[in-house]
Scaffold this motif. Structure first.
Motif, PDB file in Angstrom:
ATOM      1  N   UNK A 141     -18.702  -6.123 -48.932  1.00 54.99           N
ATOM      2  CA  UNK A 141     -17.672  -5.295 -48.316  1.00 54.99           C
ATOM      3  C   UNK A 141     -16.656  -6.198 -47.644  1.00 54.99           C
ATOM      4  N   UNK A 142     -15.481  -5.647 -47.385  1.00 54.34           N
ATOM      5  CA  UNK A 142     -14.456  -6.468 -46.770  1.00 54.34           C
ATOM      6  C   UNK A 142     -13.249  -5.669 -46.349  1.00 54.34           C
ATOM      7  N   UNK A 143     -12.199  -6.399 -45.972  1.00 55.95           N
ATOM      8  CA  UNK A 143     -10.946  -5.825 -45.528  1.00 55.95           C
ATOM      9  C   UNK A 143      -9.891  -6.044 -46.613  1.00 55.95           C
ATOM     10  N   UNK A 144      -9.232  -4.986 -47.027  1.00 62.59           N
ATOM     11  CA  UNK A 144      -8.249  -5.077 -48.105  1.00 62.59           C
ATOM     12  C   UNK A 144      -7.169  -6.094 -47.793  1.00 62.59           C
ATOM     13  N   UNK A 145      -6.695  -6.117 -46.552  1.00 65.83           N
ATOM     14  CA  UNK A 145      -5.581  -6.992 -46.191  1.00 65.83           C
ATOM     15  C   UNK A 145      -5.993  -8.461 -46.162  1.00 65.83           C
ATOM     16  N   UNK A 146      -7.248  -8.720 -45.838  1.00 62.47           N
ATOM     17  CA  UNK A 146      -7.736 -10.099 -45.829  1.00 62.47           C
ATOM     18  C   UNK A 146      -8.055 -10.601 -47.243  1.00 62.47           C
TER      19      UNK A 146
END
Length: 321
Positions: A141-146
């Motif tokens: 999982x993660x952050x779209x912007x990163x």
């Protein structure tokens, strides 16, 4: 079919009789069964419409709508408005999917925790050979912007992922209908403006057909160049507004792509260099050279250097074989 539809599969169709059966068969054979298929026949003039009707007669999960030709964006929007599933996924009519495509994507939602679930893909050439995407990112999982630069292509396309239907409707997120290319990226900017967290599975679930002459992404004309400029402007605004990591690299790659693809059309007057990222000078020599030539509007020279690079790659590959 279960009472509650979990996933709506939206398939825009226009003159795809040679590929359509493989596409629909791959959906029909899904191990996860709680889905509906919304097939939007966009005024096909071949036998695509008849093929769609046959599947609808055989399986009540398949719903067919025959519309006048309006374009792929309008067809996808039509499907979104009729979707009953909690999630929406898009499949192009010349592509196919893994038999566990829906199951694995839904599993990666972690009990509906995530509003964006992204899967890996394979490229399928005209000789039916599957090639890995080359994306070396572990499931997680993660952050779209990163991670927009790290994940790259899977975040650009509308296929190979799950979107939350509620969010699409709440914010009136649809595909622009006045663009012939890059409309999928513009759609995603709008969606990512309301969803920052995502889940990703590295399993190649989507089989992307490359090389079909009549593919949705094959047209190259002046109005598609202008669409690419619109996309470039919106991409820069997206990067600025959400402080997207590696924005300099993202914009440089997009500008370089546009130049290589369209420089033969005489695009010097469009001031593409204005879309370079602030004071980004490149993290390596190759990037710095590209930036220098873009600023000097040496587009033809850039294209020639790219051709030479490709020639050297092919020669090197033959020498190693």
């Amino acid at each position: 079919m279960e009472d509650k539809v979990k996933i709506s599969v939206i398939i825009p169709v226009y003159n795809k009789e040679d590929y359509l059966k493989d596409c629909l068969d791959s959906i029909k054979k899904q191990s996860y069964s709680c889905f509906e298929v919304i097939i939007v026949d966009d005024g096909s003039t071949d036998h695509s419409g008849e093929i769609c009707d046959t599947y609808a007669q055989q399986d009540n999960r398949f719903l067919v709508y025959h519309n006048q030709n309006q374009g792929v964006g309008a067809s996808r929007n039509f499907g979104i408005r009729r979707a009953e599933g909690e999630y929406v996924t898009f499949v192009d009519a010349d592509d196919t999917v893994h038999s566990d495509y829906l199951k694995f994507l839904l599993d990666a939602s972690f009990n509906n925790t995530y509003d964006l679930i992204v899967g890996n893909y394979e490229v399928v050439t005209l000789d039916h050979i599957h090639h890995p995407s080359g994306l070396d990112v572990p499931s997680g999982t993660g952050n779209v912007y990163d991670d927009y630069y790290t994940l790259g292509f899977p975040l650009f396309t509308p296929w190979g992922k799950l979107y939350r239907t509620r969010i699409l409707r709440a914010y009136h997120i649809e595909f622009p209908t006045n663009m012939r290319t890059a409309e999928d990226q513009v759609f995603n900017y709008r969606y990512y403006s309301h969803v920052d967290k995502y889940s990703y599975t590295n399993i190649p679930l989507y089989y992307y057909a490359r090389g079909n002459e009549n593919s949705l992404s094959s047209v190259k004309e002046m109005h598609t160049f202008r669409d690419e400029l619109v996309n470039l402007r919106l991409k820069k605004e997206f990067c600025e507004r959400y402080h997207v990591k590696n924005a300099g690299k993202i914009l440089l790659e997009q500008i370089y792509f546009i130049i290589i693809r369209y420089q033969h059309m005489g695009i010097d007057s469009y001031n593409i260099e204005q879309y370079l990222w602030k004071d980004y000078r490149g993290s390596k020599l190759q990037e710095s050279v590209k930036i220098y030539f873009i600023q000097k509007k040496q587009y033809k020279l850039l294209a020639q250097l790219n051709s030479l690079k490709n020639i050297f790659k092919r020669v090197f590959k033959k020498c190693r074989a």
